[in-house]
Write a protein that holds these residues in place. Structure first.
Motif, PDB file in Angstrom:
ATOM      1  N   UNK A 183      46.783  49.683 121.120  1.00  0.00           N
ATOM      2  CA  UNK A 183      47.259  50.515 120.003  1.00  0.00           C
ATOM      3  C   UNK A 183      48.552  49.944 119.404  1.00  0.00           C
ATOM      4  N   UNK A 184      49.452  49.515 120.288  1.00  0.00           N
ATOM      5  CA  UNK A 184      50.709  48.926 119.792  1.00  0.00           C
ATOM      6  C   UNK A 184      50.425  47.648 119.009  1.00  0.00           C
ATOM      7  N   UNK A 185      49.522  46.831 119.560  1.00  0.00           N
ATOM      8  CA  UNK A 185      49.167  45.587 118.854  1.00  0.00           C
ATOM      9  C   UNK A 185      48.654  45.896 117.451  1.00  0.00           C
ATOM     10  N   UNK A 186      47.738  46.886 117.383  1.00  0.00           N
ATOM     11  CA  UNK A 186      47.146  47.240 116.077  1.00  0.00           C
ATOM     12  C   UNK A 186      48.224  47.701 115.104  1.00  0.00           C
ATOM     13  N   UNK A 187      49.173  48.450 115.637  1.00  0.00           N
ATOM     14  CA  UNK A 187      50.155  49.068 114.749  1.00  0.00           C
ATOM     15  C   UNK A 187      51.277  48.106 114.358  1.00  0.00           C
ATOM     16  N   UNK A 188      51.719  47.293 115.320  1.00  0.00           N
ATOM     17  CA  UNK A 188      52.963  46.547 115.077  1.00  0.00           C
ATOM     18  C   UNK A 188      52.818  45.030 115.035  1.00  0.00           C
ATOM     19  N   UNK A 189      51.638  44.517 115.313  1.00  0.00           N
ATOM     20  CA  UNK A 189      51.551  43.066 115.452  1.00  0.00           C
ATOM     21  C   UNK A 189      50.522  42.407 114.534  1.00  0.00           C
ATOM     22  N   UNK A 215      49.820  38.594 113.342  1.00  0.00           N
ATOM     23  CA  UNK A 215      49.040  37.844 114.345  1.00  0.00           C
ATOM     24  C   UNK A 215      47.567  38.220 114.287  1.00  0.00           C
ATOM     25  N   UNK A 216      46.699  37.204 114.396  1.00  0.00           N
ATOM     26  CA  UNK A 216      45.254  37.421 114.465  1.00  0.00           C
ATOM     27  C   UNK A 216      44.890  37.735 115.924  1.00  0.00           C
ATOM     28  N   UNK A 217      44.280  38.919 116.160  1.00  0.00           N
ATOM     29  CA  UNK A 217      43.929  39.215 117.557  1.00  0.00           C
ATOM     30  C   UNK A 217      42.418  39.253 117.796  1.00  0.00           C
ATOM     31  N   UNK A 220      48.688  31.279 105.371  1.00  0.00           N
ATOM     32  CA  UNK A 220      48.833  32.723 105.134  1.00  0.00           C
ATOM     33  C   UNK A 220      49.086  33.496 106.430  1.00  0.00           C
ATOM     34  N   UNK A 221      48.805  32.865 107.578  1.00  0.00           N
ATOM     35  CA  UNK A 221      49.027  33.571 108.853  1.00  0.00           C
ATOM     36  C   UNK A 221      50.507  33.504 109.200  1.00  0.00           C
ATOM     37  N   UNK A 222      51.116  34.678 109.345  1.00  0.00           N
ATOM     38  CA  UNK A 222      52.575  34.688 109.509  1.00  0.00           C
ATOM     39  C   UNK A 222      53.036  34.332 110.913  1.00  0.00           C
ATOM     40  N   UNK A 223      52.159  34.489 111.907  1.00  0.00           N
ATOM     41  CA  UNK A 223      52.519  34.138 113.283  1.00  0.00           C
ATOM     42  C   UNK A 223      51.356  33.425 113.960  1.00  0.00           C
ATOM     43  N   UNK A 224      51.596  32.843 115.142  1.00  0.00           N
ATOM     44  CA  UNK A 224      50.524  32.150 115.871  1.00  0.00           C
ATOM     45  C   UNK A 224      49.385  33.114 116.252  1.00  0.00           C
ATOM     46  N   UNK A 225      48.173  32.588 116.316  1.00  0.00           N
ATOM     47  CA  UNK A 225      47.022  33.394 116.730  1.00  0.00           C
ATOM     48  C   UNK A 225      47.187  33.887 118.163  1.00  0.00           C
ATOM     49  N   UNK A 226      46.772  35.137 118.379  1.00  0.00           N
ATOM     50  CA  UNK A 226      46.859  35.700 119.741  1.00  0.00           C
ATOM     51  C   UNK A 226      45.488  36.072 120.297  1.00  0.00           C
ATOM     52  N   UNK A 227      44.401  35.685 119.618  1.00  0.00           N
ATOM     53  CA  UNK A 227      43.091  36.194 120.055  1.00  0.00           C
ATOM     54  C   UNK A 227      42.574  35.539 121.330  1.00  0.00           C
ATOM     55  N   UNK A 228      43.284  34.501 121.809  1.00  0.00           N
ATOM     56  CA  UNK A 228      42.943  33.926 123.112  1.00  0.00           C
ATOM     57  C   UNK A 228      44.153  33.974 124.060  1.00  0.00           C
TER      58      UNK A 228
END
Lengths: 116, 229
Positions: B23-29, B33-35, B48-56
């Motif tokens: 929930x925190x990730x969805x709201x604040x990250x 970040x791509x999750x 266009x991605x503002x931060x590094x990918x976090x999906x792995x």
């Protein structure tokens, strides 16, 4: 309704297409890969040069770039500096760029140096 | 039976932590970040991605480092996530305009615990990881530096200590603290498998030398850089 379905099919096929990495234009590729060492304007004074033992080529200089054939430029971009007896600091880019993208970059370099 | 109960209770508790973390990730990250993936497929999309990918994230980070960093984040990329967005041509070379670099949002210790739990559940695909494994062993810093710098030119883009080395890539002297050793082996073997448009080239380092480089990164990470900075 029919139209919606058509759009859906289109959308899904686009998604499938996009799973193969995109071919980018030469300017975007230069500004994603090459500028790190060769500089934002291609003058060889990039962000990374301070502690590099061999300085990157000035791509805007007709003198520095004019002596190379297109085939040489293609080779050094694809295989890296060592492939033409130059510094290891110039990386090979064959896993980042397709042959077509490298050909486009060679043309882009010719525009930067206004030579050939 | 008692143990089974304990096990179930712990699993449920962890799952609840991970749910709250999600929930925190969805709201604040997710604005930066791509999750859920995939990685960017074009250079424009990457920028266009503002931060590094976090999906792995679960296949990449050391959980212990991650939780600590989320509470007290400090800069990892000396010129930001997309250096070209923070750089200007200067007199002697292109210079970083540090005033444009953001400081990363920090989490409370309990939020960080939940977010870490959630992030560590996000695993990479098998294609991304490949067959890479770190086989252990150690190397001296001076020999490691030869392999990293002289033979393979990695220092051109990476700082091997604060203020020494290239600026376009992340600092590597803390890389082994941040990342799992198998991930390091895998990323150096095939950076494009993780991120097809990554500005890092595949330098075709031999398999034995990749092992040596990861040993070197581990040796570097033993220093207490935070104190030295």
């Amino acid at each position: 309704m029919r139209k919606n379905k058509l759009f859906l099919t289109l959308f899904v096929s686009l998604l499938m297409l996009s799973s193969a990495a995109w071919s980018d234009d030469a300017e975007d590729n230069y500004k994603n890969y090459c500028w790190q060492c060769h500089g934002m304007t291609g003058d060889g004074m990039g962000l990374n040069v301070q502690d590099m033992s061999v300085q990157p080529r000035d791509h805007t200089s007709a003198k520095a770039m004019g002596g190379r054939s297109d085939a040489d430029l293609f080779k050094v971009i694809k295989e890296g500096g060592l492939a033409i007896d130059k510094s290891v600091l110039m990386p090979p880019w064959r896993n980042s760029l397709s042959d077509d993208e490298i050909h486009d970059l060679v043309k882009y370099l010719r525009k930067l140096c206004q030579c050939g | 039976m008692k143990y089974l109960f304990l096990f179930v209770a712990l699993t449920v508790a962890n799952a609840a932590l991970a749910d709250d973390g999600m929930l925190i990730l969805q709201k604040r990250c997710v604005s930066c970040h791509e999750i859920s993936g995939p990685a960017a497929q074009s250079v424009q999309e990457l920028w266009q991605r503002k931060g590094p990918d976090l999906f792995y994230a679960g296949s990449k980070y050391n959980a212990e480092w991650l939780e600590k960093w989320l509470v007290k984040p400090r800069r990892i990329r000396p010129a930001g996530h997309h250096p070209i967005q923070h750089t200007q041509p200067g007199k002697k070379r292109d210079m970083v305009d540090t005033t444009t670099l953001m400081s990363h949002p920090a989490l409370s210790p309990s939020d960080a615990e939940e977010v870490t739990e959630a992030l560590m559940k996000l695993k990479s695909s098998a294609e991304m990881m490949g067959t890479a494994v770190f086989k252990g062993g150690s190397i001296s810093v001076s020999f490691g530096e030869m392999v990293f710098d002289k033979f393979n030119g990695c220092m051109a883009c990476h700082e091997i200590e604060p203020g020494y080395g290239g600026l376009s890539g992340p600092e590597v002297y803390t890389a082994a603290k941040r990342y799992q050793a198998d991930y390091l082996v895998s990323f150096i073997t095939d950076p494009q498998a993780w991120n097809p448009k990554t500005p890092m080239p595949n330098r075709h380092v031999s398999a034995p030398n990749i092992q040596k480089i990861v040993q070197y990164l581990q040796a570097l990470a033993k220093e207490n850089w935070d104190e030295k900075k």
